[in-house]
Design a protein around this motif. Structure first.
Motif, PDB file in Angstrom:
ATOM      1  N   GLU A  61      77.887  18.285  43.481  1.00 15.99           N
ATOM      2  CA  GLU A  61      77.691  19.582  42.859  1.00 15.99           C
ATOM      3  C   GLU A  61      78.618  19.694  41.666  1.00 15.99           C
ATOM      4  O   GLU A  61      79.771  19.289  41.727  1.00 15.99           O
ATOM      5  CB  GLU A  61      78.011  20.718  43.850  1.00 15.99           C
ATOM      6  CG  GLU A  61      76.964  20.873  44.930  1.00 15.99           C
ATOM      7  CD  GLU A  61      75.617  21.375  44.406  1.00 15.99           C
ATOM      8  OE1 GLU A  61      75.578  21.947  43.305  1.00 15.99           O
ATOM      9  OE2 GLU A  61      74.615  21.178  45.099  1.00 15.99           O
ATOM     10  N   HIS A  91      71.013  23.995  36.837  1.00 13.24           N
ATOM     11  CA  HIS A  91      71.666  22.708  37.066  1.00 13.24           C
ATOM     12  C   HIS A  91      70.673  21.742  37.684  1.00 13.24           C
ATOM     13  O   HIS A  91      69.617  22.148  38.167  1.00 13.24           O
ATOM     14  CB  HIS A  91      72.958  22.848  37.877  1.00 13.24           C
ATOM     15  CG  HIS A  91      72.782  23.184  39.330  1.00 13.24           C
ATOM     16  ND1 HIS A  91      72.446  24.431  39.773  1.00 13.24           N
ATOM     17  CD2 HIS A  91      72.913  22.412  40.435  1.00 13.24           C
ATOM     18  CE1 HIS A  91      72.379  24.418  41.097  1.00 13.24           C
ATOM     19  NE2 HIS A  91      72.652  23.207  41.534  1.00 13.24           N
ATOM     20  N   HIS A  93      69.619  18.447  40.251  1.00 10.94           N
ATOM     21  CA  HIS A  93      69.886  17.710  41.491  1.00 10.94           C
ATOM     22  C   HIS A  93      69.271  16.323  41.302  1.00 10.94           C
ATOM     23  O   HIS A  93      68.058  16.160  41.473  1.00 10.94           O
ATOM     24  CB  HIS A  93      69.238  18.394  42.697  1.00 10.94           C
ATOM     25  CG  HIS A  93      69.970  19.593  43.212  1.00 10.94           C
ATOM     26  ND1 HIS A  93      69.528  20.299  44.301  1.00 10.94           N
ATOM     27  CD2 HIS A  93      71.109  20.182  42.798  1.00 10.94           C
ATOM     28  CE1 HIS A  93      70.385  21.303  44.531  1.00 10.94           C
ATOM     29  NE2 HIS A  93      71.343  21.263  43.622  1.00 10.94           N
ATOM     30  N   ASP A 109      75.753  26.132  45.946  1.00  8.53           N
ATOM     31  CA  ASP A 109      74.930  26.859  44.961  1.00  8.53           C
ATOM     32  C   ASP A 109      74.839  28.340  45.316  1.00  8.53           C
ATOM     33  O   ASP A 109      74.975  29.205  44.449  1.00  8.53           O
ATOM     34  CB  ASP A 109      73.499  26.294  44.931  1.00  8.53           C
ATOM     35  CG  ASP A 109      73.436  24.886  44.360  1.00  8.53           C
ATOM     36  OD1 ASP A 109      74.366  24.493  43.645  1.00  8.53           O
ATOM     37  OD2 ASP A 109      72.450  24.192  44.659  1.00  8.53           O
ATOM     38  N   ILE A 123      67.053  25.194  39.477  1.00  9.11           N
ATOM     39  CA  ILE A 123      67.461  23.862  39.937  1.00  9.11           C
ATOM     40  C   ILE A 123      66.376  22.877  39.517  1.00  9.11           C
ATOM     41  O   ILE A 123      65.182  23.089  39.771  1.00  9.11           O
ATOM     42  CB  ILE A 123      67.660  23.828  41.459  1.00  9.11           C
ATOM     43  CG1 ILE A 123      68.868  24.705  41.835  1.00  9.11           C
ATOM     44  CG2 ILE A 123      67.875  22.388  41.943  1.00  9.11           C
ATOM     45  CD1 ILE A 123      69.159  24.749  43.321  1.00  9.11           C
TER      46      ILE A 123
HETATM   47 ZN    ZN Z   1      73.005  22.438  43.375  1.00 10.58          ZN
END
Ligand code: ZN
Length: 190
Positions: A61, A91, A93, A109, A123
């Motif tokens: 993360e 963001h 992943h 998160d 995401i």
């Molecule tokens: Zn995340």
């Protein structure tokens, strides 16, 4: 009814690029635009900007540096008189080995979103692709999937519902026709 999330073409491309640029690490950035009003039940994301001052932990993360975050908050508190708002963050992943990227909100998160008091988080699941391209499309759950060159993308928008916005993450419908149309045209899907 939960608001939809309209994303303009430029903001969509910036997010996709940010996820590619840092792959296989996470990217983190901010979302600018307009929030839902009494008249319009949707977010409109007009801009997305990756953070430069990010401390990254491999592909777990992203943690933004404290100093960077203070500066950002000071900057945006000065801009409060403007209609454009700091709506939330995006963001990525990235895939981990052969595993498909996990696109749900992680505990971190959820915590950082509720700590920062934002109602919107995007995401982007990103994984590498060996050959061919898949069409860009909106899935029944409101998320968006497609590919650009050697990468697969899966865009998901979330809000937190429940007491004091600390409740469960709910997926929101993404609306990005101009971005999807442009990408499908570039790759010969339409
Ligand atoms: Zn995340």
């Amino acid at each position: 009814m939960l608001p939809k999330v309209h994303v303009n073409k430029e903001a969509f491309f910036v997010m996709a690029w940010a996820a590619v640029e840092t792959f296989k690490k996470e990217c983190l950035g901010l979302l600018l635009g307009y929030g839902p009003t009494e008249l319009y039940n949707y977010y409109l994301i007009t801009g997305a900007t990756p953070f430069q001052s990010v401390r990254r932990r491999s592909n777990t993360e992203v943690i933004q540096s404290e100093r960077g975050f203070d500066r950002l908050n000071r900057f945006f508190s000065k801009l409060k008189s403007m209609k454009t708002q700091y709506l939330g963050d995006f963001h990525s992943h990235p895939e981990w080995g052969e595993r498909k990227p996990f696109v749900d909100m992680s505990d971190i998160d959820i915590k950082s979103m509720s700590d920062e008091g934002h109602n919107l988080e995007i995401i982007i699941g990103i994984s590498s692709r060996r050959k061919g391209q898949i069409v860009w499309e909106v899935l029944p759950d409101g998320s968006v999937k497609g590919s650009i060159d050697r990468y697969n993308f899966h865009f998901n928008a979330y809000t937190l519902v429940g007491p004091k916005k600390k409740g469960a993450p709910q997926r929101l419908q993404i609306v990005a026709p101009s971005a999807l149309e442009a990408l499908n045209r570039i790759y010969g899907h339409i």
